[in-house]
Design a protein around this motif. Structure first.
Motif, PDB file in Angstrom:
ATOM      1  N   GLN A  14       0.845  -1.215   0.000  1.00 31.47           N
ATOM      2  CA  GLN A  14       0.000   0.000   0.000  1.00 31.47           C
ATOM      3  C   GLN A  14       0.875   1.257   0.000  1.00 31.47           C
ATOM      4  N   SER A  31      -2.016   3.656 -11.915  1.00 24.62           N
ATOM      5  CA  SER A  31      -2.551   2.306 -12.175  1.00 24.62           C
ATOM      6  C   SER A  31      -1.824   1.690 -13.357  1.00 24.62           C
ATOM      7  N   LEU A  36      -2.232  -2.177 -12.307  1.00 29.58           N
ATOM      8  CA  LEU A  36      -3.398  -2.487 -11.465  1.00 29.58           C
ATOM      9  C   LEU A  36      -4.580  -1.722 -12.029  1.00 29.58           C
ATOM     10  N   THR A  37      -5.789  -2.112 -11.624  1.00 29.22           N
ATOM     11  CA  THR A  37      -6.949  -1.350 -12.082  1.00 29.22           C
ATOM     12  C   THR A  37      -7.082  -0.102 -11.201  1.00 29.22           C
ATOM     13  N   THR A  40      -8.720  -0.757  -7.836  1.00 29.20           N
ATOM     14  CA  THR A  40      -7.820  -1.408  -6.855  1.00 29.20           C
ATOM     15  C   THR A  40      -6.938  -0.353  -6.197  1.00 29.20           C
ATOM     16  N   VAL A  41      -6.390   0.553  -7.029  1.00 26.87           N
ATOM     17  CA  VAL A  41      -5.508   1.587  -6.467  1.00 26.87           C
ATOM     18  C   VAL A  41      -6.291   2.469  -5.494  1.00 26.87           C
ATOM     19  N   MET A  43      -8.941   1.760  -3.848  1.00 30.51           N
ATOM     20  CA  MET A  43      -9.313   0.987  -2.650  1.00 30.51           C
ATOM     21  C   MET A  43      -8.135   0.901  -1.673  1.00 30.51           C
ATOM     22  N   GLN A  44      -6.926   0.661  -2.209  1.00 23.33           N
ATOM     23  CA  GLN A  44      -5.757   0.550  -1.333  1.00 23.33           C
ATOM     24  C   GLN A  44      -5.476   1.882  -0.641  1.00 23.33           C
TER      25      GLN A  44
END
Ligand code: PGA
Length: 314
Positions: A14, A31, A36-37, A40-41, A43-44
Protein backbone atom coordinates in the motif's frame (compact mmCIF):
# COMPACT_ATOMS: atom_id res chain seq x y z
CA UNK A 1 -2.73 8.75 17.53
CA UNK A 2 -1.62 5.80 19.60
CA UNK A 3 1.94 4.57 19.71
CA UNK A 4 1.14 1.49 17.62
CA UNK A 5 0.44 3.40 14.45
CA UNK A 6 2.36 0.88 12.33
CA UNK A 7 -0.28 -1.72 13.18
CA UNK A 8 -2.87 0.41 11.32
CA UNK A 9 -0.80 1.31 8.27
CA UNK A 10 -1.53 -1.84 6.27
CA UNK A 11 1.06 -3.31 3.98
CA UNK A 12 4.27 -2.23 2.31
CA UNK A 13 2.50 -2.71 -1.01
CA UNK A 14 0.00 0.00 0.00
CA UNK A 15 2.87 2.37 0.74
CA UNK A 16 4.35 1.54 -2.67
CA UNK A 17 1.00 2.32 -4.28
CA UNK A 18 0.79 5.62 -2.40
CA UNK A 19 4.27 6.63 -3.61
CA UNK A 20 3.43 5.65 -7.18
CA UNK A 21 0.27 7.81 -7.11
CA UNK A 22 2.18 10.73 -5.63
CA UNK A 23 4.96 10.48 -8.21
CA UNK A 24 2.65 9.94 -11.19
CA UNK A 25 0.30 12.74 -10.05
CA UNK A 26 -2.89 10.75 -10.71
CA UNK A 27 -4.55 7.45 -9.93
CA UNK A 28 -4.98 6.68 -13.63
CA UNK A 29 -1.29 7.17 -14.43
CA UNK A 30 -0.20 5.22 -11.34
CA UNK A 31 -2.55 2.31 -12.18
CA UNK A 32 -0.86 2.01 -15.56
CA UNK A 33 2.66 2.00 -14.06
CA UNK A 34 1.62 -0.50 -11.42
CA UNK A 35 -0.40 -2.70 -13.80
CA UNK A 36 -3.40 -2.49 -11.46
CA UNK A 37 -6.95 -1.35 -12.08
CA UNK A 38 -7.97 2.14 -10.93
CA UNK A 39 -10.55 0.80 -8.41
CA UNK A 40 -7.82 -1.41 -6.86
CA UNK A 41 -5.51 1.59 -6.47
CA UNK A 42 -8.30 3.78 -5.03
CA UNK A 43 -9.31 0.99 -2.65
CA UNK A 44 -5.76 0.55 -1.33
CA UNK A 45 -5.45 4.31 -0.76
CA UNK A 46 -8.77 4.31 1.05
CA UNK A 47 -7.56 1.50 3.33
CA UNK A 48 -4.44 3.51 4.11
CA UNK A 49 -6.50 6.63 4.84
CA UNK A 50 -8.80 4.59 7.11
CA UNK A 51 -5.72 3.21 8.85
CA UNK A 52 -4.49 6.66 9.85
CA UNK A 53 -8.01 7.97 10.27
CA UNK A 54 -7.59 11.03 8.09
CA UNK A 55 -7.89 11.74 4.35
CA UNK A 56 -4.68 11.49 2.30
CA UNK A 57 -5.78 13.81 -0.49
CA UNK A 58 -8.60 15.88 -1.96
CA UNK A 59 -9.44 16.15 -5.61
CA UNK A 60 -9.71 19.57 -7.22
CA UNK A 61 -11.00 19.11 -10.76
CA UNK A 62 -8.84 16.22 -11.93
CA UNK A 63 -5.86 17.07 -9.71
CA UNK A 64 -4.94 15.30 -6.50
CA UNK A 65 -4.01 17.68 -3.70
CA UNK A 66 -2.33 15.77 -0.87
CA UNK A 67 -3.20 16.77 2.68
CA UNK A 68 -0.46 17.44 5.26
CA UNK A 69 -1.17 13.99 6.71
CA UNK A 70 -0.89 12.47 3.23
CA UNK A 71 2.46 14.21 2.69
CA UNK A 72 3.72 13.06 6.09
CA UNK A 73 2.80 9.48 5.25
CA UNK A 74 4.51 9.81 1.85
CA UNK A 75 7.66 11.00 3.60
CA UNK A 76 7.60 7.98 5.93
CA UNK A 77 6.78 5.62 3.05
CA UNK A 78 9.86 6.86 1.23
CA UNK A 79 12.05 6.28 4.29
CA UNK A 80 10.66 2.77 4.70
CA UNK A 81 11.26 1.93 1.03
CA UNK A 82 14.74 3.43 1.14
CA UNK A 83 15.67 1.37 4.13
CA UNK A 84 14.52 -1.82 2.37
CA UNK A 85 16.59 -0.80 -0.63
CA UNK A 86 19.59 -0.31 1.63
CA UNK A 87 18.99 -3.76 3.10
CA UNK A 88 18.85 -5.19 -0.41
CA UNK A 89 22.16 -3.52 -1.30
CA UNK A 90 23.72 -4.58 1.98
CA UNK A 91 22.74 -8.20 1.38
CA UNK A 92 24.16 -8.00 -2.14
CA UNK A 93 27.37 -6.49 -0.72
CA UNK A 94 27.57 -9.27 1.86
CA UNK A 95 27.24 -11.83 -0.89
CA UNK A 96 30.15 -10.05 -2.55
CA UNK A 97 28.16 -9.31 -5.68
CA UNK A 98 28.08 -5.92 -7.28
CA UNK A 99 24.43 -6.27 -8.14
CA UNK A 100 21.55 -3.93 -7.38
CA UNK A 101 20.51 -0.49 -8.52
CA UNK A 102 22.52 2.67 -9.03
CA UNK A 103 20.19 5.65 -8.67
CA UNK A 104 21.08 8.88 -10.42
CA UNK A 105 19.05 12.08 -10.72
CA UNK A 106 20.50 14.58 -13.16
CA UNK A 107 19.58 17.93 -14.68
CA UNK A 108 18.30 17.81 -18.24
CA UNK A 109 21.44 19.31 -19.73
CA UNK A 110 23.72 16.65 -18.22
CA UNK A 111 21.69 13.84 -19.75
CA UNK A 112 23.83 14.39 -22.86
CA UNK A 113 27.02 13.11 -21.30
CA UNK A 114 26.01 10.95 -18.30
CA UNK A 115 25.20 8.01 -20.63
CA UNK A 116 28.82 8.20 -21.83
CA UNK A 117 29.87 7.55 -18.22
CA UNK A 118 27.29 4.83 -17.69
CA UNK A 119 28.01 2.86 -20.87
CA UNK A 120 31.51 1.61 -19.92
CA UNK A 121 30.51 1.20 -16.24
CA UNK A 122 27.53 -1.02 -17.10
CA UNK A 123 29.64 -3.12 -19.47
CA UNK A 124 31.97 -3.85 -16.60
CA UNK A 125 29.14 -4.50 -14.12
CA UNK A 126 26.38 -6.15 -16.14
CA UNK A 127 24.34 -7.06 -13.04
CA UNK A 128 23.88 -3.44 -12.01
CA UNK A 129 20.53 -1.83 -12.88
CA UNK A 130 20.39 1.90 -13.43
CA UNK A 131 17.60 4.22 -12.35
CA UNK A 132 18.11 7.48 -14.19
CA UNK A 133 15.80 10.42 -13.41
CA UNK A 134 16.02 13.61 -15.42
CA UNK A 135 14.55 17.00 -14.49
CA UNK A 136 15.42 20.66 -14.49
CA UNK A 137 17.61 22.12 -11.75
CA UNK A 138 14.70 22.87 -9.43
CA UNK A 139 13.22 19.40 -9.81
CA UNK A 140 16.58 17.77 -9.08
CA UNK A 141 17.09 20.02 -6.04
CA UNK A 142 13.71 18.80 -4.75
CA UNK A 143 14.85 15.18 -5.21
CA UNK A 144 18.16 15.97 -3.52
CA UNK A 145 16.33 17.13 -0.39
CA UNK A 146 14.24 13.93 -0.47
CA UNK A 147 17.53 11.99 -0.64
CA UNK A 148 16.28 8.91 -2.47
CA UNK A 149 19.08 8.74 -5.08
CA UNK A 150 22.77 7.84 -4.80
CA UNK A 151 24.08 10.82 -6.79
CA UNK A 152 22.76 14.05 -8.29
CA UNK A 153 24.34 15.98 -11.13
CA UNK A 154 24.09 19.77 -11.38
CA UNK A 155 26.09 22.70 -12.47
CA UNK A 156 24.74 24.85 -9.62
CA UNK A 157 24.19 22.68 -6.55
CA UNK A 158 22.57 24.42 -3.57
CA UNK A 159 25.05 25.51 -0.91
CA UNK A 160 24.21 23.33 2.08
CA UNK A 161 26.58 21.68 4.56
CA UNK A 162 24.58 18.42 4.36
CA UNK A 163 25.85 17.81 0.82
CA UNK A 164 29.22 16.76 -0.56
CA UNK A 165 30.23 17.72 -4.08
CA UNK A 166 32.77 16.60 -6.65
CA UNK A 167 33.59 19.18 -9.31
CA UNK A 168 34.16 16.87 -12.23
CA UNK A 169 33.90 18.66 -15.60
CA UNK A 170 33.83 22.21 -17.03
CA UNK A 171 30.47 23.25 -18.47
CA UNK A 172 30.87 26.27 -20.79
CA UNK A 173 27.67 28.02 -21.89
CA UNK A 174 27.90 29.37 -25.43
CA UNK A 175 25.72 31.55 -27.65
CA UNK A 176 24.26 29.88 -30.74
CA UNK A 177 22.44 31.01 -33.86
CA UNK A 178 21.33 29.35 -37.09
CA UNK A 179 24.41 28.70 -39.24
CA UNK A 180 23.05 31.07 -41.91
CA UNK A 181 22.41 33.89 -39.39
CA UNK A 182 24.39 37.07 -40.14
CA UNK A 183 26.03 37.05 -36.66
CA UNK A 184 27.53 33.63 -37.35
CA UNK A 185 30.20 35.24 -39.55
CA UNK A 186 30.96 38.09 -37.16
CA UNK A 187 33.90 38.21 -34.73
CA UNK A 188 33.92 39.82 -31.28
CA UNK A 189 30.17 40.27 -31.01
CA UNK A 190 29.24 42.22 -27.89
CA UNK A 191 26.35 41.41 -25.56
CA UNK A 192 24.25 44.42 -26.63
CA UNK A 193 24.39 43.15 -30.20
CA UNK A 194 23.58 39.62 -29.11
CA UNK A 195 20.63 40.65 -26.99
CA UNK A 196 19.22 42.83 -29.75
CA UNK A 197 18.22 39.44 -31.20
CA UNK A 198 15.30 37.52 -29.80
CA UNK A 199 16.72 35.28 -27.06
CA UNK A 200 15.24 31.82 -26.60
CA UNK A 201 15.53 30.92 -22.92
CA UNK A 202 15.01 27.77 -20.85
CA UNK A 203 12.17 27.87 -18.29
CA UNK A 204 12.31 29.26 -14.73
CA UNK A 205 13.83 26.50 -12.56
CA UNK A 206 16.40 25.60 -15.21
CA UNK A 207 20.10 25.69 -14.25
CA UNK A 208 21.01 27.09 -17.66
CA UNK A 209 18.65 30.00 -17.13
CA UNK A 210 19.96 30.48 -13.60
CA UNK A 211 23.56 30.66 -14.89
CA UNK A 212 22.60 33.24 -17.54
CA UNK A 213 20.73 35.38 -15.00
CA UNK A 214 23.65 35.21 -12.55
CA UNK A 215 26.09 36.15 -15.31
CA UNK A 216 23.94 39.11 -16.42
CA UNK A 217 23.95 40.57 -12.90
CA UNK A 218 27.57 41.52 -13.58
CA UNK A 219 26.90 42.96 -17.06
CA UNK A 220 25.10 46.18 -17.92
CA UNK A 221 22.80 44.88 -20.62
CA UNK A 222 19.08 44.56 -20.91
CA UNK A 223 17.53 41.32 -22.09
CA UNK A 224 14.97 41.91 -24.77
CA UNK A 225 13.80 38.37 -24.62
CA UNK A 226 11.94 36.34 -25.04
CA UNK A 227 10.56 33.06 -25.76
CA UNK A 228 10.69 30.39 -23.08
CA UNK A 229 11.18 26.81 -24.21
CA UNK A 230 11.44 23.93 -21.76
CA UNK A 231 13.90 21.76 -23.65
CA UNK A 232 17.44 22.16 -24.99
CA UNK A 233 16.63 20.15 -28.11
CA UNK A 234 13.51 22.23 -28.83
CA UNK A 235 15.60 25.39 -28.37
CA UNK A 236 18.19 24.09 -30.84
CA UNK A 237 15.48 23.39 -33.40
CA UNK A 238 13.90 26.80 -32.85
CA UNK A 239 17.31 28.46 -33.30
CA UNK A 240 17.93 26.40 -36.43
CA UNK A 241 14.59 27.66 -37.78
CA UNK A 242 15.77 31.24 -37.12
CA UNK A 243 13.27 31.99 -34.37
CA UNK A 244 16.08 33.62 -32.42
CA UNK A 245 19.45 33.00 -30.76
CA UNK A 246 20.17 31.27 -27.46
CA UNK A 247 22.76 30.48 -24.81
CA UNK A 248 23.15 26.79 -23.98
CA UNK A 249 25.71 24.39 -22.56
CA UNK A 250 28.31 23.49 -25.19
CA UNK A 251 27.61 19.86 -24.24
CA UNK A 252 24.16 20.05 -25.84
CA UNK A 253 26.04 20.54 -29.11
CA UNK A 254 29.03 18.27 -28.47
CA UNK A 255 26.94 15.22 -27.61
CA UNK A 256 23.61 16.25 -29.12
CA UNK A 257 24.82 17.46 -32.56
CA UNK A 258 25.17 20.96 -33.98
CA UNK A 259 24.12 20.64 -37.58
CA UNK A 260 22.40 23.82 -38.80
CA UNK A 261 23.79 25.77 -35.82
CA UNK A 262 26.77 28.08 -35.26
CA UNK A 263 28.57 28.89 -32.01
CA UNK A 264 28.80 32.68 -31.94
CA UNK A 265 32.03 34.51 -31.23
CA UNK A 266 30.81 36.70 -28.34
CA UNK A 267 33.42 38.74 -26.48
CA UNK A 268 32.10 38.05 -22.97
CA UNK A 269 31.25 34.36 -23.51
CA UNK A 270 31.39 31.48 -22.75
CA UNK A 271 29.88 31.60 -19.28
CA UNK A 272 32.20 29.29 -17.36
CA UNK A 273 30.41 26.89 -15.05
CA UNK A 274 31.19 23.34 -13.89
CA UNK A 275 29.39 20.04 -13.51
CA UNK A 276 29.22 18.60 -10.00
CA UNK A 277 28.36 15.21 -8.61
CA UNK A 278 26.42 15.79 -5.37
CA UNK A 279 25.46 13.36 -2.60
CA UNK A 280 24.21 13.40 0.97
CA UNK A 281 27.02 13.33 3.53
CA UNK A 282 25.12 11.23 6.03
CA UNK A 283 23.61 8.71 3.66
CA UNK A 284 25.49 5.41 3.72
CA UNK A 285 26.60 4.49 0.18
CA UNK A 286 26.08 1.03 -1.27
CA UNK A 287 29.04 -0.85 -2.71
CA UNK A 288 27.64 -0.11 -6.18
CA UNK A 289 27.47 3.64 -5.53
CA UNK A 290 31.04 3.60 -4.20
CA UNK A 291 32.27 1.58 -7.19
CA UNK A 292 30.58 3.98 -9.58
CA UNK A 293 32.04 7.01 -7.83
CA UNK A 294 35.55 5.54 -7.93
CA UNK A 295 35.09 4.83 -11.60
CA UNK A 296 33.97 8.45 -12.29
CA UNK A 297 36.96 9.85 -10.42
CA UNK A 298 39.60 7.50 -11.75
CA UNK A 299 38.57 6.99 -15.39
CA UNK A 300 35.11 8.29 -16.29
CA UNK A 301 36.03 11.94 -16.04
CA UNK A 302 39.22 11.66 -18.16
CA UNK A 303 37.40 9.51 -20.75
CA UNK A 304 34.75 12.23 -21.09
CA UNK A 305 37.40 14.88 -21.55
CA UNK A 306 39.02 12.78 -24.29
CA UNK A 307 35.62 12.30 -25.96
CA UNK A 308 34.94 16.07 -25.80
CA UNK A 309 38.32 16.75 -27.39
CA UNK A 310 37.61 14.22 -30.15
CA UNK A 311 34.32 16.05 -30.82
CA UNK A 312 36.21 19.34 -31.06
CA UNK A 313 34.97 20.77 -27.72
CA UNK A 314 38.02 20.92 -25.49
P1 PGA B 1 19.06 22.64 -16.63
O1 PGA B 1 20.38 22.58 -15.76
O2 PGA B 1 19.05 21.44 -17.52
O3 PGA B 1 18.01 22.68 -15.55
O4 PGA B 1 19.11 23.92 -17.42
C1 PGA B 1 21.62 22.75 -16.32
C2 PGA B 1 22.57 23.22 -15.28
O5 PGA B 1 22.39 22.94 -14.06
O6 PGA B 1 23.53 23.88 -15.71
Amino acid sequence: MNNRLHAHIGTLRQLEILLAVYEAGSITAASETLHLTQPTVSMQLKKLADGIDTPLYHTVGRRLIFTDSGLALIHTAREVMNSFQRLDMKLADLRGMKAGTLKLAVVTTSKYFIPHLLGPFCKRHPNVDIQFKVGNRQQIIDRLYEGSDDFYVFSHPPADSRFETLDFLPNPLVAISASKHRLSRKKNINLTELFAEKLLMREAGSGTRYAIEEFLKGEKVQLRSNMTIESNEAIKHAVMSELGVSILSAHTLAFGGKSGLAVLNVKQLPIETNWYFVWLKDKPQSLIAETFFNYVESEGRSNLLIELKRLGFS
